[in-house]
Every structure is written in structure tokens, then in C-alpha cells.
Design a protein around this motif. Structure first.
Motif, PDB file in Angstrom:
ATOM      1  N   UNK A 146       0.816  -1.221   0.000  1.00  0.00           N
ATOM      2  CA  UNK A 146       0.000   0.000   0.000  1.00  0.00           C
ATOM      3  C   UNK A 146       0.848   1.269   0.000  1.00  0.00           C
ATOM      4  N   UNK A 147       2.108   1.158   0.439  1.00  0.00           N
ATOM      5  CA  UNK A 147       2.991   2.330   0.425  1.00  0.00           C
ATOM      6  C   UNK A 147       3.625   2.534  -0.942  1.00  0.00           C
ATOM      7  N   UNK A 148       3.324   1.635  -1.891  1.00  0.00           N
ATOM      8  CA  UNK A 148       3.796   1.822  -3.257  1.00  0.00           C
ATOM      9  C   UNK A 148       4.946   0.929  -3.682  1.00  0.00           C
ATOM     10  N   UNK A 149       5.285  -0.059  -2.879  1.00  0.00           N
ATOM     11  CA  UNK A 149       6.370  -0.968  -3.276  1.00  0.00           C
ATOM     12  C   UNK A 149       5.778  -2.265  -3.812  1.00  0.00           C
ATOM     13  N   UNK A 190      12.781   4.216  15.397  1.00  0.00           N
ATOM     14  CA  UNK A 190      13.041   5.210  14.362  1.00  0.00           C
ATOM     15  C   UNK A 190      13.516   4.523  13.074  1.00  0.00           C
ATOM     16  N   UNK A 191      14.389   3.526  13.204  1.00  0.00           N
ATOM     17  CA  UNK A 191      14.888   2.804  12.035  1.00  0.00           C
ATOM     18  C   UNK A 191      13.762   2.020  11.354  1.00  0.00           C
ATOM     19  N   UNK A 192      12.904   1.387  12.147  1.00  0.00           N
ATOM     20  CA  UNK A 192      11.776   0.645  11.586  1.00  0.00           C
ATOM     21  C   UNK A 192      10.833   1.586  10.866  1.00  0.00           C
ATOM     22  N   UNK A 193      10.584   2.741  11.452  1.00  0.00           N
ATOM     23  CA  UNK A 193       9.690   3.726  10.835  1.00  0.00           C
ATOM     24  C   UNK A 193      10.218   4.143   9.466  1.00  0.00           C
ATOM     25  N   UNK A 194      11.523   4.308   9.353  1.00  0.00           N
ATOM     26  CA  UNK A 194      12.102   4.677   8.063  1.00  0.00           C
ATOM     27  C   UNK A 194      11.928   3.561   7.033  1.00  0.00           C
ATOM     28  N   UNK A 195      12.012   2.314   7.474  1.00  0.00           N
ATOM     29  CA  UNK A 195      11.854   1.187   6.556  1.00  0.00           C
ATOM     30  C   UNK A 195      10.418   1.070   6.064  1.00  0.00           C
ATOM     31  N   UNK A 196       9.468   1.350   6.931  1.00  0.00           N
ATOM     32  CA  UNK A 196       8.074   1.114   6.537  1.00  0.00           C
ATOM     33  C   UNK A 196       7.407   2.298   5.860  1.00  0.00           C
ATOM     34  N   UNK A 197       8.092   3.446   5.788  1.00  0.00           N
ATOM     35  CA  UNK A 197       7.473   4.596   5.111  1.00  0.00           C
ATOM     36  C   UNK A 197       8.015   4.770   3.711  1.00  0.00           C
TER      37      UNK A 197
END
Length: 197
Positions: A146-149, A190-197
């Protein structure tokens, strides 16, 4: 009625075998545990062992799959309950999921150590295709998509998150280096948030 009793007896023997092996693997290590120790501790015949497993490493894989599925399944149930009660978004659900796992493994470092030390890529693939984890895996992947990947990129991201969380948990909770889990947790999120956005 006779078949039910036979099946129940087989399940009981397999459970005894798995429980005994888990206790021995987590107290002595997989490499220091021999099949004779497992069957003696389980109170079953050696032939029973080979009825369910090829060798102790096959048994270890089955134990890791079963226990991981139980932990991840309970984490996903908790996430789903929290999501519906508090209308959480995907990022919040992932944070809640990771928090659940951190809390769980704080209390069960033996399971964490067994999983982390023995999690091969092949076992990871089996785990990701384990039927009991279908809903969790599909939820993560569909949200990534859903994030476009694409599907493959979504799988890569899930793998990276699982590997990263596993490494941080193992180092912080089992080895207790280089940082305590509560100190490093904000950076992990913070690292996980960057991966999932």
C-alpha cells in the motif's frame, strides 16, 4: 473411538519429545544435546523420535517454527485487538508488534537465544511460509504494498525488520551488549519507521 485415542497418544508423545528437546536445547545447547538425552528425558523410545524427526536439527527447526508461530500469533492477536480498539495505523501497529515481542523476549531469553542462534535463511523462509503465520505475513506485506512498493520489496523490508529486531533483542537481552534494550528502543523504532514509510 480407537483412532482418536491413538491420535491423542501420538500427540502426547510428540509434545513430550518437543518439550524435552526444548528444555535440553535451551539449557545445554543444541550441539551438546544428543538424541539419547532427548528420548530419555521425554520417556519415549528412540524409534518414536525418528517417527517425527530426521535428526536433532530437524527437531530443533520444528520447535523453533512451532514456538515462533505461537509467539507471533499471539503478538498479531494483540495487535489486532489494539488496532480495532484504538484505530491504530500501520506504523503504530508495527511499533505495538515490536513492543510486544520485546516484552515477550525480556521474559523468555532462552527462546530468543535458541531462535537467534539457529535461524538460518532456510528456516526463515519456512517460518515466513508457515500456515499459522499467513495472516500476520499477509498483513505486513499488503501494508508495505500500500505504500507503493512491489511484493518482493515488501518481502525484503519484512526480512530486514525481522533480522534487525532479532539482532537488537539478542544483543541487548541475551548478551547484554552494547546497550540495554530500553536505551536503544527509540532508535530501533526510528529505524523501523524509516523502513516502513
Amino acid at each position: 473411538m480407537g483412532n482418536e485415542k491413538i491420535l491423542e497418544n501420538k500427540r502426547a508423545k510428540r509434545t513430550k519429545l518437543y518439550d524435552a528437546a526444548y528444555d535440553l536445547f535451551t539449557s545445554n545447547g543444541v550441539h551438546n544435546t544428543v538424541i539419547d538425552d532427548i528420548v530419555k528425558s521425554a520417556g519415549v523410545a528412540k524409534g518414536t523420535f525418528y517417527l517425527y524427526c530426521k535428526d536433532k536439527y530437524d527437531l530443533m527447526d520444528k520447535i523453533i517454527l512451532k514456538k515462533s508461530a505461537a509467539v507471533l500469533g499471539s503478538a498479531m492477536e494483540a495487535v489486532e485487538k489494539e488496532r480495532t480498539e484504538h484505530l491504530l495505523g500501520f506504523q503504530q501497529c508495527v511499533a505495538f508488534f515490536v513492543d510486544y515481542l520485546l516484552d515477550y523476549f525480556k521474559d523468555d531469553t532462552k527462546l530468543l537465544e535458541l531462535i537467534y542462534k539457529n535461524l538460518t535463511y532456510e528456516l526463515y523462509e519456512k517460518m515466513m511460509n508457515y500456515e499459522e503465520l499467513d495472516s500476520a505475513r499477509n498483513a505486513f506485506i499488503s501494508n508495505f504494498i500500500d505504500t507503493g512498493v512491489n511484493n518482493q520489496t515488501a518481502r525484503y523490508r519484512l526480512y530486514i525488520i525481522v533480522s534487525m529486531v532479532g539482532a537488537v533483542c539478542y544483543n541487548s537481552l541475551v548478551l547484554k551488549v552494547p546497550y540495554q534494550i530500553d536505551a536503544v528502543k527509540p532508535e530501533l523504532y526510528r529505524a523501523i519507521k524509516q523502513i516502513i514509510t
